[in-house]
Scaffold this motif. Sequence first.
Motif, PDB file in Angstrom:
ATOM      1  N   PHE B  84       0.812  -1.214   0.000  1.00 31.64           N
ATOM      2  CA  PHE B  84       0.000   0.000   0.000  1.00 31.64           C
ATOM      3  C   PHE B  84       0.850   1.270   0.000  1.00 31.64           C
ATOM      4  N   PRO B  87      -0.238   2.539   4.139  1.00 34.77           N
ATOM      5  CA  PRO B  87      -0.654   1.385   4.957  1.00 34.77           C
ATOM      6  C   PRO B  87      -1.573   1.843   6.096  1.00 34.77           C
ATOM      7  N   VAL B  88      -2.559   1.004   6.409  1.00 36.87           N
ATOM      8  CA  VAL B  88      -3.625   1.375   7.332  1.00 36.87           C
ATOM      9  C   VAL B  88      -3.270   0.974   8.770  1.00 36.87           C
ATOM     10  N   GLU B  89      -3.651   1.793   9.721  1.00 31.54           N
ATOM     11  CA  GLU B  89      -3.416   1.482  11.140  1.00 31.54           C
ATOM     12  C   GLU B  89      -4.597   0.703  11.709  1.00 31.54           C
ATOM     13  N   ILE B  90      -4.297  -0.354  12.452  1.00 29.65           N
ATOM     14  CA  ILE B  90      -5.356  -1.108  13.128  1.00 29.65           C
ATOM     15  C   ILE B  90      -5.045  -1.146  14.622  1.00 29.65           C
ATOM     16  N   PRO B  91      -5.635  -0.259  15.401  1.00 28.61           N
ATOM     17  CA  PRO B  91      -5.320  -0.190  16.831  1.00 28.61           C
ATOM     18  C   PRO B  91      -5.716  -1.467  17.565  1.00 28.61           C
ATOM     19  N   GLY B  92      -4.880  -1.855  18.510  1.00 28.15           N
ATOM     20  CA  GLY B  92      -5.213  -2.985  19.382  1.00 28.15           C
ATOM     21  C   GLY B  92      -4.905  -4.348  18.780  1.00 28.15           C
ATOM     22  N   VAL B  93      -4.539  -4.375  17.508  1.00 27.93           N
ATOM     23  CA  VAL B  93      -4.199  -5.658  16.881  1.00 27.93           C
ATOM     24  C   VAL B  93      -2.687  -5.699  16.723  1.00 27.93           C
ATOM     25  N   SER B  94      -2.045  -6.630  17.411  1.00 26.02           N
ATOM     26  CA  SER B  94      -0.591  -6.655  17.330  1.00 26.02           C
ATOM     27  C   SER B  94      -0.156  -7.097  15.935  1.00 26.02           C
ATOM     28  N   PHE B  98      -1.643 -10.157  13.503  1.00 28.13           N
ATOM     29  CA  PHE B  98      -2.061  -9.903  12.128  1.00 28.13           C
ATOM     30  C   PHE B  98      -1.262 -10.751  11.141  1.00 28.13           C
ATOM     31  N   LEU B 142      -0.664  -2.860  14.864  1.00 23.18           N
ATOM     32  CA  LEU B 142      -0.349  -2.835  13.442  1.00 23.18           C
ATOM     33  C   LEU B 142      -0.305  -1.403  12.893  1.00 23.18           C
ATOM     34  N   ASN B 143       0.871  -0.981  12.517  1.00 22.57           N
ATOM     35  CA  ASN B 143       1.132   0.316  11.890  1.00 22.57           C
ATOM     36  C   ASN B 143       0.820   1.525  12.767  1.00 22.57           C
ATOM     37  N   GLU B 155       5.305  -3.242   5.124  1.00 22.89           N
ATOM     38  CA  GLU B 155       4.702  -3.749   3.896  1.00 22.89           C
ATOM     39  C   GLU B 155       5.625  -4.776   3.242  1.00 22.89           C
TER      40      GLU B 155
END
Lengths: 481, 253
Positions: B84, B87-94, B98, B142-143, B155
């Motif tokens: 990407f 790249p997209v941030e996903i809070p709380g997901v290590s 992922f 993640l990110n 990435e």
Amino acid sequence: MSESMQTLEAHTQSDYKYGFTTNIDTETLPKGLNEDIVRAISAKKNEPEFLLEWRLKAFRNWLTMTEPQWPNVHYPPIDYQDIIYYAAPKKKPELKSLDEVDPELLRTFEKLGIPLDEQKLLAGVAVDAVIDSVSIKTTYKEKLKELGIIFSSFSEAVQDHPDLIQKYLGSVVPASDNYFAALNSAVFSDGSFVYIPKGVRCPMELSTYFRINTANTGQFERTLIVAEEGAYVSYLEGCTAPMRDENQLHAAVVELVALDNATIKYSTVQNWYPGDKDGKGGIYNFVTKRGLCAGFNSKITWTQVETGSAITWKYPSCVLKGDNSVGEFYSVAVTNNRQQADTGTKMMHIGKNTKSTIISKGISAGYSHNSYRGLVKIGKKADNAHNFSQCDSLLMGDKCGAHTFPYLEVDNPSARVEHEATTSKIGEDQLFYLMQRGLSEEDAVNMIVNGYCKEVFNELPMEFAVEAQKLLAISLEGSVG
Amino acid sequence: MLKINDLHAAIEDKAILRGLNLEVKPGEVHAIMGPNGSGKSTLANVLAGREEYEVTKGSITFEGKDLLEMEVDERAQAGIFLAFQYPVEIPGVSTATFLKSAINAVRKGQGKEELNAVQLLKLMRERIRMVGMDEKFLQRSLNEGFSGGEKKRNEMLQMALLEPKLAVLDETDSGLDIDALKVVSDVVNQMRSPERSFVIVTHYQRLLNYITPDFVHVLYNGRIVKTGDKTLALKLEELGYDWVKEEADAIAL
């Protein structure tokens, strides 16, 4: 509306996994509520005089009160004279084997990872088939007894420890506290009682599950937990297995008392029937939960994962009376379809150096409405009080609503109060990113939602947390995937 | 491997791609260059199956299958990877959680056995060194809070772990310092193989100093208007895009 928004919606329009099927034949009192009914309930339970008086006082109080109108929920008027207030312990129809159980229900159990024996117990399969659970239960009881811990149904406690009941009942939630608490005080049927003696650390999580047969708690449940000086207890309420009940109105009261240096952790996973897609038939869950940090350095932690009920009206609160006491509230509230939730907490800082933390995570899907309502009150004498609040809302789809009502009353200039709030939509960007890495749409949604709830799940006992995650997945599961 | 035929695509009814043709054979590295707004990122997103981009005409086949009939996750499982641009941030997901889920989702989709926790950890540790990231990143959300360079390295880590058949890099080089740029090119060069193809979308020539493409295409007004080898990229670096635009406009007239 974009396509992925539509899929999100389809995704969240799932059905409760099974409906009401129980046929009950019970010994019941006639419908309606008056002093005679209250007396009859007390008599049936063979209660001491003080308790009858307490009930009657609550009832007379209730008559003068009106139902609260301020919550952000809507439902048709409740006819309190059309309710049966006492039914003898209900017997579920006994099934001979799991083959007779609704396969849908079994599928849900399987998804939740509930062991086979527990499945039998929960589904109402004949108990002699589940010897293991029964023996575990007995072992637990003996171990607790050795330590002087009392863990029994409320009715048993009234008979065996009337002095403790008289001392603590209503000491945190007075019978006149609010409309539903008054109603509960007048007619409560049963519930749980826990007493942890001085200096004892309860060696296991106390779970209502372990006395699932001894008490069928019913619609007006009463729980009282007392932790003496230096005691510790972690209490788990409810079960992640779906709960069904033919009673629409539930008005429970939970009281916690923590003395000097005592800690009580109270965790709830609530999965009552939420009603169908149009909102018909779900449970009204109107609960008063309050903990009193009575002693120095005492601590009470509420953790809740709320996925069920048509309407939830619930504010687990802490009264921080002891100096240096700590109150915590961690909550995940999920609403889907037509569910409505108005939930939050109250943190009442009275003692010096008291500290409170509020982490609230709302998730709204379908046409539901999810409100956070919280009060932080710092009293005049609460020097150096500190509160941190974080209230986040996550929206799935564009037909649901999230609302935040934070109230703040500060009467002491030394207080430190921090509040953070966010509202976000489950991002198409996030979904696309995860799916581009090979995750199915359903797994992607679950991953995002679990990440969002992580701070709360971290507070749950390990096994419970795993179940709560699965429960969330089921609550938000749809036809897609 | 990849065949794009007369592809037309639009976003919110605005036509972006207008008759794009491209064939990528196994093992080839194609660079897609072009001025801003020429449709480079649209091409990358259409390949990955992003919904906002509507394909109005044309076809794409990937290993003989109709790519446009496949869902986003199915394409990923079939071996298409998109690095990407943002790249997209996903809070709380290590990051670790992922990566594990992604690796096994792709493996499962390809009918391979899923890896267990030990195998996954070993693999992640091995590949994270390739991209010059610290292992502690695995425990971070993640990110979330990653710098631009860290996100791009992440990435590349994902690409190295998922071992795609076709990797599409969407302006992965934008905003990178020289160290990060070298990481990107190192990973790509290490992963080059006769079976694996790359489509590298870039605005600038500088990444191509480190990755030697087999073909360089210039995208303009939603079509490939010029194709050459790596010398074309150098020429673009020197002269800019104006001469290509003029040529293309002249033909269009």
